[in-house]
Design a protein around this motif. Structure first.
Motif, mmCIF file in Angstrom:
data_model
loop_
_atom_site.group_PDB
_atom_site.id
_atom_site.type_symbol
_atom_site.label_atom_id
_atom_site.label_comp_id
_atom_site.label_asym_id
_atom_site.label_seq_id
_atom_site.Cartn_x
_atom_site.Cartn_y
_atom_site.Cartn_z
ATOM 1 N N HIS A 26 0.778 -1.274 0.116
ATOM 2 C CA HIS A 26 0.042 0.185 -0.016
ATOM 3 C C HIS A 26 0.864 1.268 0.225
ATOM 4 O O HIS A 26 0.341 2.196 -0.235
ATOM 5 C CB HIS A 26 -0.992 -0.135 1.161
ATOM 6 C CG HIS A 26 -2.269 -0.711 0.858
ATOM 7 N ND1 HIS A 26 -1.925 -2.300 1.324
ATOM 8 C CD2 HIS A 26 -3.511 -0.442 0.676
ATOM 9 C CE1 HIS A 26 -3.332 -2.831 0.830
ATOM 10 N NE2 HIS A 26 -4.146 -1.701 0.863
ATOM 11 N N CYS A 27 1.941 1.089 0.404
ATOM 12 C CA CYS A 27 2.783 2.424 0.663
ATOM 13 C C CYS A 27 3.050 3.159 -0.714
ATOM 14 O O CYS A 27 3.453 2.584 -1.833
ATOM 15 C CB CYS A 27 4.366 2.214 1.029
ATOM 16 S SG CYS A 27 5.202 3.495 0.849
ATOM 17 N N PRO A 28 2.614 4.359 -0.942
ATOM 18 C CA PRO A 28 2.386 4.837 -2.143
ATOM 19 C C PRO A 28 3.780 5.400 -2.806
ATOM 20 O O PRO A 28 3.928 5.556 -4.245
ATOM 21 C CB PRO A 28 1.563 6.250 -2.049
ATOM 22 C CG PRO A 28 1.639 6.576 -0.552
ATOM 23 C CD PRO A 28 1.952 5.104 0.178
ATOM 24 N N TYR A 37 12.702 8.918 1.846
ATOM 25 C CA TYR A 37 11.284 9.130 0.910
ATOM 26 C C TYR A 37 10.066 9.068 1.570
ATOM 27 O O TYR A 37 9.022 9.180 0.875
ATOM 28 C CB TYR A 37 11.534 8.205 -0.344
ATOM 29 C CG TYR A 37 12.834 8.469 -1.065
ATOM 30 C CD1 TYR A 37 12.988 9.522 -1.818
ATOM 31 C CD2 TYR A 37 13.821 7.707 -0.992
ATOM 32 C CE1 TYR A 37 14.356 9.828 -2.433
ATOM 33 C CE2 TYR A 37 15.084 7.773 -1.662
ATOM 34 C CZ TYR A 37 15.263 8.921 -2.384
ATOM 35 O OH TYR A 37 16.329 9.008 -3.239
ATOM 36 N N CYS A 38 10.252 8.149 2.655
ATOM 37 C CA CYS A 38 8.809 8.132 3.487
ATOM 38 C C CYS A 38 8.084 9.415 3.704
ATOM 39 O O CYS A 38 8.902 10.533 4.332
ATOM 40 C CB CYS A 38 9.052 7.591 4.661
ATOM 41 S SG CYS A 38 7.371 7.660 5.751
ATOM 42 N N LYS A 39 6.895 9.781 3.253
ATOM 43 C CA LYS A 39 6.468 11.099 3.386
ATOM 44 C C LYS A 39 5.416 11.225 4.651
ATOM 45 O O LYS A 39 4.832 12.392 4.780
ATOM 46 C CB LYS A 39 5.757 11.680 1.946
ATOM 47 C CG LYS A 39 4.600 10.688 1.418
ATOM 48 C CD LYS A 39 4.278 11.104 0.150
ATOM 49 C CE LYS A 39 3.199 9.972 -0.421
ATOM 50 N NZ LYS A 39 2.713 10.353 -1.780
ATOM 51 N N GLY A 40 5.403 10.360 5.043
ATOM 52 C CA GLY A 40 4.597 10.191 6.544
ATOM 53 C C GLY A 40 3.025 10.208 6.250
ATOM 54 O O GLY A 40 2.280 10.812 6.998
ATOM 55 N N CYS A 41 2.424 9.658 4.938
ATOM 56 C CA CYS A 41 1.013 9.667 4.727
ATOM 57 C C CYS A 41 0.352 8.960 5.762
ATOM 58 O O CYS A 41 -0.938 9.269 6.148
ATOM 59 C CB CYS A 41 0.559 9.348 3.405
ATOM 60 S SG CYS A 41 1.254 7.504 3.327
ATOM 61 N N GLY A 42 0.835 7.729 6.443
ATOM 62 C CA GLY A 42 0.164 7.161 7.510
ATOM 63 C C GLY A 42 -0.613 6.018 6.941
ATOM 64 O O GLY A 42 -1.341 5.267 7.652
ATOM 65 N N ILE A 43 -0.619 5.803 5.652
ATOM 66 C CA ILE A 43 -1.472 4.697 4.985
ATOM 67 C C ILE A 43 -1.019 3.353 5.472
ATOM 68 O O ILE A 43 -1.946 2.561 5.810
ATOM 69 C CB ILE A 43 -1.327 4.656 3.508
ATOM 70 C CG1 ILE A 43 -2.004 6.073 2.612
ATOM 71 C CG2 ILE A 43 -1.682 3.364 2.767
ATOM 72 C CD1 ILE A 43 -1.869 6.146 1.408
ATOM 73 N N CYS A 44 0.236 3.014 5.514
ATOM 74 C CA CYS A 44 0.734 1.787 6.344
ATOM 75 C C CYS A 44 0.257 1.509 7.688
ATOM 76 O O CYS A 44 -0.296 0.543 7.870
ATOM 77 C CB CYS A 44 2.253 1.813 6.182
ATOM 78 S SG CYS A 44 3.058 3.168 7.320
ATOM 79 N N ALA A 45 0.024 2.575 8.472
ATOM 80 C CA ALA A 45 -0.403 2.424 9.961
ATOM 81 C C ALA A 45 -1.991 2.128 9.675
ATOM 82 O O ALA A 45 -2.537 1.420 10.697
ATOM 83 C CB ALA A 45 -0.134 3.702 10.487
HETATM 84 S S1 SF4 Z 1 3.850 6.637 6.229
HETATM 85 FE FE1 SF4 Z 1 3.852 4.431 5.502
HETATM 86 S S2 SF4 Z 1 2.864 4.337 3.609
HETATM 87 FE FE2 SF4 Z 1 3.261 6.324 3.981
HETATM 88 S S3 SF4 Z 1 4.919 6.853 2.817
HETATM 89 FE FE3 SF4 Z 1 5.769 6.327 4.733
HETATM 90 S S4 SF4 Z 1 6.264 4.285 4.912
HETATM 91 FE FE4 SF4 Z 1 4.913 4.713 3.116
#
Ligand code: SF4
Ligand code: SF4
Lengths: 105, 396
Positions: free
Chosen positions: A51-53, A74-82
């Motif tokens: 799922h990580c974009p 590069y992780c942008k902190g979107c939170g989708i993984c969580a």
């Molecule tokens: S928060 Fe999780 S899903 Fe979002 S970019 Fe970082 S690792 Fe990927």
């Protein structure tokens, strides 16, 4: 940003927003919350990786004592993984608690 | 005999541009037309791309130059305004595109004729700007521009500005150098920065975070700092090879001058002629011409402005809402701290195609010699009835 001349291997500098690869777009600089994995709780199912974009999660192999790794450049902190984790093993924490003033890894 | 537009087309042919993307706009159209003729006659080995607007003209030039080709385009007035967004892209990507700009007023009032509002409105876009005084200079400055712009320590796009109609449509005997000599002065183009190559795909112009943006702006700032010296070296090399010498800023009869007029472009010819008349009468008057407006030749100006002089700056555009036009503001900021002996008087003249009549220049010089000073712009040769120029009668 220094880039490498593929033929000679010499390091060169580039002026302006030119890049050879995506590596110049460090989306990690956008992040204000950071995913932190509870490695104990994680079953390495790989759902978050799918799922990580920005495709920065790598799920290790359970048999080889693997773990879950996230590339914070590069992780942008979107939170989708969580959000998608069936084990609830990823917690999003305030970036400043981890990296202080500097807001990317 | 060549007109300014013809001189520009010749210079671009001699520079062996490989791609032309130009959209016609008065008074630049002859450049687009002549380059098209050159390509169809086989005199210029280039791809001519017929674009639908100036925004596209600059976009095509950027794309082409990114693949490592010298490109050519030209524009004027509203065309330059439509290019605005892409001007910044060319500059930020550090593409040394050279573009003749045929100066024409910006709307409104609608006008086809000369003033500098168009190029002055993009003076902070990251392009170098040269202003030609005559048709020979149009040709020479374009060749100098290519060479200086393409220097690895510069890599900045450059506008070579010529006054619409006064230069673009005026014929003059122009020395056209031999191709061999130009080739020796300006070798085959090779991109000094990264270039696009389909076999080695590259991502360019990405969304750049704040962690890098300022650094890249700073790179441009440094490019301009380097350009000041490199332009002078290039002008010196041009003189060695072709015999015609240029300076980023030129002084004319400035020794002991009490009143000095600073101007750009074709206005300077008129100013120098009038300076001669004053000198014949024993009056201490001089002229300074700014050839290179970006980078602004601050150090040279500080050196050549005579001591205790009253300096009048003739702006052919106005920075509305400010006290002065853009050239005057620049001169003031260059001189303010380091030359407290000098007073700088802003003047505005010759807008929308109005001739710079001798009376405009003599009015300014006489005011300065009398010691009259006004910090706000004085408009020269403006009709007294300016505020009531169009009248109508209301029918009850
Ligand atoms: S928060 Fe999780 S899903 Fe979002 S970019 Fe970082 S690792 Fe990927
Ligand atoms: S979704 Fe949750 S359990 Fe599955 S690999 Fe990712 S963190 Fe581990």
């Amino acid at each position: 940003m220094p880039i490498t001349d593929s033929e000679s291997g010499r390091e060169k500098t580039v002026l302006g927003p030119c890049a050879l690869i995506f590596s110049s777009a460090q989306t990690g600089t956008w992040r204000d919350v950071r995913p932190v994995v509870d490695q104990e709780q994680c079953i390495l199912c790989g759902i978050c990786e799918k799922h990580c974009p920005v495709d920065v999660i790598r799920t290790g192999d359970k048999k080889e004592n693997g773990s879950l790794e996230i590339d914070f450049k590069y992780c942008k902190g979107c939170g989708i993984c969580a959000e998608v984790c069936p084990q609830d093993s990823i917690e999003m924490i305030d970036e400043r608690e981890v990296s202080g003033e500097k807001n990317y890894a | 005999m060549l007109e300014g537009n013809g001189a520009a087309s010749e210079a671009m042919r001699l520079a062996r541009i490989g791609v032309v993307s130009a959209y016609p706009v008065t008074p630049q159209s002859p450049i687009a037309e002549v380059l098209s003729d050159y390509v169809s006659q086989g005199r210029l080995d280039a791809e001519y791309v017929r674009v639908e607007s100036e925004h596209s003209a600059m976009s095509v030039a950027i794309g082409a130059q990114l693949t490592g080709v010298r490109t050519g385009t030209a524009t004027s007035s509203v065309g330059l305004a439509l290019m605005f967004e892409m001007l910044g892209v060319a500059a930020g990507l550090r593409l040394p595109i050279v573009m003749p700009v045929v100066n024409r007023a910006l709307v409104s009032p609608w006008s086809l004729w000369c003033d500098h509002q168009d190029s002055m409105s993009v003076r902070d876009s990251g392009w170098m700007q040269f202003y030609a005084e005559d048709c020979q200079e149009v040709l020479d400055l374009i060749l100098i521009a290519y060479k200086a712009a393409e220097h690895a320590d510069v890599l900045l796009p450059t506008m070579v500005c010529m006054d619409g109609f006064f230069l673009s449509h005026m014929s003059q005997a122009v020395m056209v150098p031999d191709q061999e000599d130009v080739d020796a002065f300006l070798p085959f183009y090779e991109a000094k920065n990264l270039k696009l190559d389909p076999s080695d795909p590259m991502f360019i112009n990405n969304l750049t975070p704040s962690t890098e943006f300022m650094e890249m702006r700073y790179q441009q700032f440094e490019g301009f700092n380097n350009a000041s010296g490199i332009i002078k070296e290039t002008m010196a090399e041009f003189k060695n090879r072709f015999g015609r010498g240029y300076q980023p800023v030129e002084a004319y009869r400035c020794e002991d001058a009490e009143a000095v007029i600073i101007s750009l472009g074709s206005m300077s010819g008129t100013v120098k002629h009038i300076v001669d008349q004053y000198r014949e009468k024993g009056k201490k008057v001089g002229s300074i011409r700014i050839v290179c407006f970006r980078p602004f030749p601050t150090e040279d100006l500080l050196r050549i402005v005579p001591e205790n002089a009253h300096v009048g700056v003739l702006d052919r555009s106005m920075s509305l809402g400010a006290q002065a036009g853009p050239v005057c503001m620049e001169v003031r900021s260059a001189l303010s701290e380091r030359r407290p002996d000098v007073r700088v008087q802003p003047y505005v003249a010759g807008l929308g195609g109005r001739d710079l009549r001798p009376v405009a220049v003599t009015t300014a010089i006489d005011q300065m010699l009398e010691g009259t000073f006004n910090p706000a712009a004085q408009w020269l040769d403006v009709n007294e009835n300016a505020m009531t120029i169009r009248r109508y009668t209301e029918v009850a």
